[in-house]
Design an enzyme around this catalytic site. Structure first.
Site: not given
Ligand code: IPE
Ligand code: IPE
Ligand code: MG
Length: 259
Positions: A39, A56, A150
């Site tokens: 995240d 990303h 792995l």
């Molecule tokens: C969880 O992250 C999903 C992934 C890392 C793929 P999100 O960014 O979607 O989660 P919330 O919305 O903060 O809970």
């Molecule tokens: C995690 O990073 C990747 C996915 C959920 C696909 P985020 O896109 O949720 O990044 P933040 O949480 O908005 O910083």
């Molecule tokens: Mg996120």
């Protein structure tokens, strides 16, 4: 003092002050299965005044780095939360980009994964993935299916509640058609209907970016997993962070309800 400051600031998991080496880690027990909620890509990009997709893209490179290191350490399975069933709520341009990333990742790194004996898997609802995403993943699964290193398990269009409901529906169907007796439903049988199937439950769960929640990730499988949270955003996560997480894991006493 530094530790206290971090505590006051509410840092979820203080880093050990000393740098952890691979050798330190190899003296202890290596977690069999590590799961990571990757995240913070969006916030990483925002901090640099870049579009979210830049975060990303950077995060994808970290996947390569961490896969390589986990494999070298002898971790047996690495499950990476790449896209949740709730992530479709995001703007279409971001979703489209996220659906292109597995292809880009595999086009670039599949030869390396093959060479390193990594076995690629996916868990999630594949039926909703765009054809191009699905094809790239199928190719990687096919090319690596006999690899013995792995297991790199991508959670893509994955949601734990849907996974559990689907398992319940399948079990109900089998009871209805007589191929399963309701009194033979136990934890082992139920687990075998989940998307993790032959994978053992994760020993260690890592979530980056300071969020302390599961966001619909592996609710059944994480029953006795050790959690490690860090403020580090996923694109900044590195080998040292993984070593820190494993080091902390090695200091924990797992009791599974015993004493
Ligand atoms: C969880 O992250 C999903 C992934 C890392 C793929 P999100 O960014 O979607 O989660 P919330 O919305 O903060 O809970
Ligand atoms: C995690 O990073 C990747 C996915 C959920 C696909 P985020 O896109 O949720 O990044 P933040 O949480 O908005 O910083
Ligand atoms: Mg996120």
């Amino acid at each position: 003092m530094l530790k206290l400051f971090r505590k006051l600031k509410g840092s979820p998991q203080p880093f050990n002050e000393k740098e952890i080496s691979k050798e330190d880690i190899l003296k202890g027990e290596i977690p069999n299965h590590i799961a990571i909620i990757m995240d913070g890509n969006g916030r990483w990009a925002k901090k640099r005044a870049l579009p979210r997709i830049a975060g990303h893209h950077e995060g994808m490179k970290v996947v390569r780095k961490i896969t390589k290191q986990a494999n070298e350490l002898g971790v047996k399975a690495l499950t990476l939360y790449a896209f949740s069933t709730e992530n479709w709520k995001r703007p279409k341009t971001e979703v489209d980009y996220l659906m292109k990333l597995p292809e880009e990742f595999l086009n670039t790194y599949l030869p390396e994964l093959v060479k390193e004996n990594v076995q690629v898997r996916i868990m999630g609802d594949k039926s909703k993935l765009p054809k191009h995403t699905f094809n790239a993943i199928e190719k990687a699964i096919k090319e690596t299916k006999n690899n013995k290193g792995l297991v790199l398990n991508f959670a893509l269009n994955y949601g734990s509640r849907t996974e559990i409901i689907t398992a319940v529906q399948e079990i109900a169907k089998n009871v209805e058609n007589g191929s399963l007796e309701s009194n033979s439903i136990d934890e082992t049988l139920f687990s075998s209907y989940l998307m993790t199937q032959s994978l053992r439950d994760p020993d260690l769960l890592i979530r980056t970016s300071g969020e302390i929640r599961l966001s619909n990730f592996m609710l059944w499988q994480l029953a006795y997993t050790e959690f490690w949270f860090t403020e580090v955003l996923w694109p900044d996560f590195n080998e040292q962070c993984l070593l820190q997480a494993i080091y902390t894991y090695q200091q924990r006493g797992r009791r599974f309800g015993g004493i």
